[in-house]
Write a protein that holds these residues in place. Structure first.
Motif, short mmCIF file in Angstrom:
data_model
loop_
_atom_site.label_atom_id
_atom_site.label_comp_id
_atom_site.label_asym_id
_atom_site.label_seq_id
_atom_site.Cartn_x
_atom_site.Cartn_y
_atom_site.Cartn_z
N MET A 136 0.83 -1.18 0.00
CA MET A 136 0.00 0.00 0.00
C MET A 136 0.88 1.25 0.00
SD MET A 136 -2.41 1.36 3.12
CE MET A 136 -3.95 1.37 2.31
N ARG A 137 0.53 2.18 -0.84
CA ARG A 137 1.24 3.45 -0.91
C ARG A 137 0.78 4.34 0.24
NH1 ARG A 137 1.22 8.51 -3.01
NH2 ARG A 137 -0.90 8.54 -3.84
N LEU A 138 1.75 4.91 0.95
CA LEU A 138 1.44 5.78 2.07
C LEU A 138 1.43 7.23 1.59
CD1 LEU A 138 0.77 5.73 5.05
CD2 LEU A 138 3.19 5.95 5.54
N SER A 139 0.25 7.65 1.12
CA SER A 139 0.09 9.01 0.62
C SER A 139 0.17 10.02 1.76
CB SER A 139 -1.26 9.16 -0.10
OG SER A 139 -2.31 9.04 0.83
N ARG A 140 0.25 11.27 1.41
CA ARG A 140 0.30 12.34 2.41
C ARG A 140 -0.95 12.31 3.29
NH1 ARG A 140 -1.74 17.33 2.99
NH2 ARG A 140 -2.79 17.28 0.99
N GLN A 141 -2.11 12.09 2.67
CA GLN A 141 -3.36 12.06 3.42
C GLN A 141 -3.45 10.85 4.34
OE1 GLN A 141 -6.31 12.47 0.32
NE2 GLN A 141 -6.36 14.69 0.57
N ARG A 142 -3.01 9.70 3.86
CA ARG A 142 -3.00 8.50 4.72
C ARG A 142 -2.07 8.71 5.91
NH1 ARG A 142 -3.05 4.31 -0.18
NH2 ARG A 142 -5.26 4.52 -0.62
N ARG A 143 -0.95 9.35 5.65
CA ARG A 143 0.02 9.63 6.71
C ARG A 143 -0.60 10.56 7.76
NH1 ARG A 143 3.93 7.35 9.27
NH2 ARG A 143 5.89 8.36 9.09
N MET A 144 -1.35 11.56 7.31
CA MET A 144 -2.01 12.48 8.24
C MET A 144 -3.00 11.73 9.13
SD MET A 144 -2.71 16.06 6.12
CE MET A 144 -4.19 15.44 5.41
N VAL A 145 -3.79 10.85 8.53
CA VAL A 145 -4.77 10.07 9.28
C VAL A 145 -4.07 9.16 10.29
CG1 VAL A 145 -6.53 8.26 9.09
CG2 VAL A 145 -6.56 10.19 7.50
N LEU A 146 -3.03 8.46 9.84
CA LEU A 146 -2.28 7.58 10.74
C LEU A 146 -1.61 8.34 11.87
CD1 LEU A 146 -0.55 5.00 8.39
CD2 LEU A 146 -2.30 4.55 10.11
N ASP A 147 -0.98 9.45 11.56
CA ASP A 147 -0.34 10.26 12.59
C ASP A 147 -1.33 10.71 13.65
OD1 ASP A 147 2.16 10.00 11.43
OD2 ASP A 147 2.12 11.98 10.47
N LEU A 148 -2.53 11.10 13.21
CA LEU A 148 -3.56 11.51 14.17
C LEU A 148 -3.98 10.34 15.05
CD1 LEU A 148 -5.55 13.72 15.18
CD2 LEU A 148 -7.20 12.69 13.61
N LEU A 149 -4.27 9.19 14.44
CA LEU A 149 -4.70 8.02 15.23
C LEU A 149 -3.62 7.61 16.22
CD1 LEU A 149 -6.56 5.88 12.56
CD2 LEU A 149 -7.56 7.03 14.54
N TRP A 150 -2.35 7.62 15.80
CA TRP A 150 -1.26 7.25 16.69
C TRP A 150 -1.09 8.25 17.82
CZ3 TRP A 150 2.23 5.97 11.98
CH2 TRP A 150 1.98 4.65 11.55
N SER A 151 -1.21 9.54 17.52
CA SER A 151 -1.03 10.55 18.56
C SER A 151 -2.20 10.57 19.54
CB SER A 151 -0.82 11.94 17.95
OG SER A 151 -2.01 12.41 17.35
N GLU A 152 -3.40 10.31 19.06
CA GLU A 152 -4.57 10.29 19.94
C GLU A 152 -4.63 9.00 20.76
OE1 GLU A 152 -7.28 12.59 20.28
OE2 GLU A 152 -5.97 13.99 19.23
N ALA A 153 -4.16 7.90 20.17
CA ALA A 153 -4.22 6.58 20.81
C ALA A 153 -5.61 6.32 21.39
CB ALA A 153 -3.14 6.44 21.89
N ASN A 154 -6.62 6.62 20.59
CA ASN A 154 -8.00 6.49 21.01
C ASN A 154 -8.81 6.02 19.81
OD1 ASN A 154 -10.29 6.69 22.57
ND2 ASN A 154 -10.10 8.87 22.97
#
Length: 123
Positions: free
Chosen positions: A1-19
């Motif tokens: 899977m290609r990690l686009s800029r938008q996917r990275r933003m979503v993942l970064d948010l989920l990881w930082s929220e850990a919720n």
């Protein structure tokens, strides 16, 4: 899977929220942080990440919630707030063997869904 800029933003948010967050929560939080992303892009990226097994998706009565973990784990849901906590629980081997004996199935993996209230709660 290609990690686009938008996917990275979503993942970064989920990881930082850990919720566990809804797509709407994710959209609002990203845009509040100055990330320009549309509703449709959020939904499409969440579906792609979930389909690839990178994040988890929980179907709840009030909609889908997305979490940063994709490994097998269990959940504890607070009956007062609806908050979901990730748990790493290992059931005793004797209990697993008893379940196998009773059902005729070999248990290969499991997750538990626990529901409760904080200790000392009035209800």
């Amino acid at each position: 899977m290609r990690l686009s800029r938008q996917r990275r933003m979503v993942l970064d948010l989920l990881w930082s929220e850990a919720n566990h967050l809804s797509a709407r929560d994710i959209f609002e939080k990203l845009n509040a942080r100055g990330r320009n992303i549309g509703h449709t892009s959020v939904y499409q990226n969440l579906e792609a990440l979930q389909s690839a097994g990178v994040i988890e998706c929980l179907d709840r009565a009030n909609g889908r919630l997305y979490g940063y973990r994709s490994d097998p784990h269990s959940h504890l849901t607070c009956l007062e707030t609806g908050r979901i906590e990730d748990l790493d629980i290992e059931l005793p081997d004797a209990l697993l063997r008893a379940i196998e004996s009773r059902t005729g199935y070999r248990i290969e993996s499991y997750t538990l869904q626990l529901n409760g209230r904080p200790t000392g709660s009035a209800s």
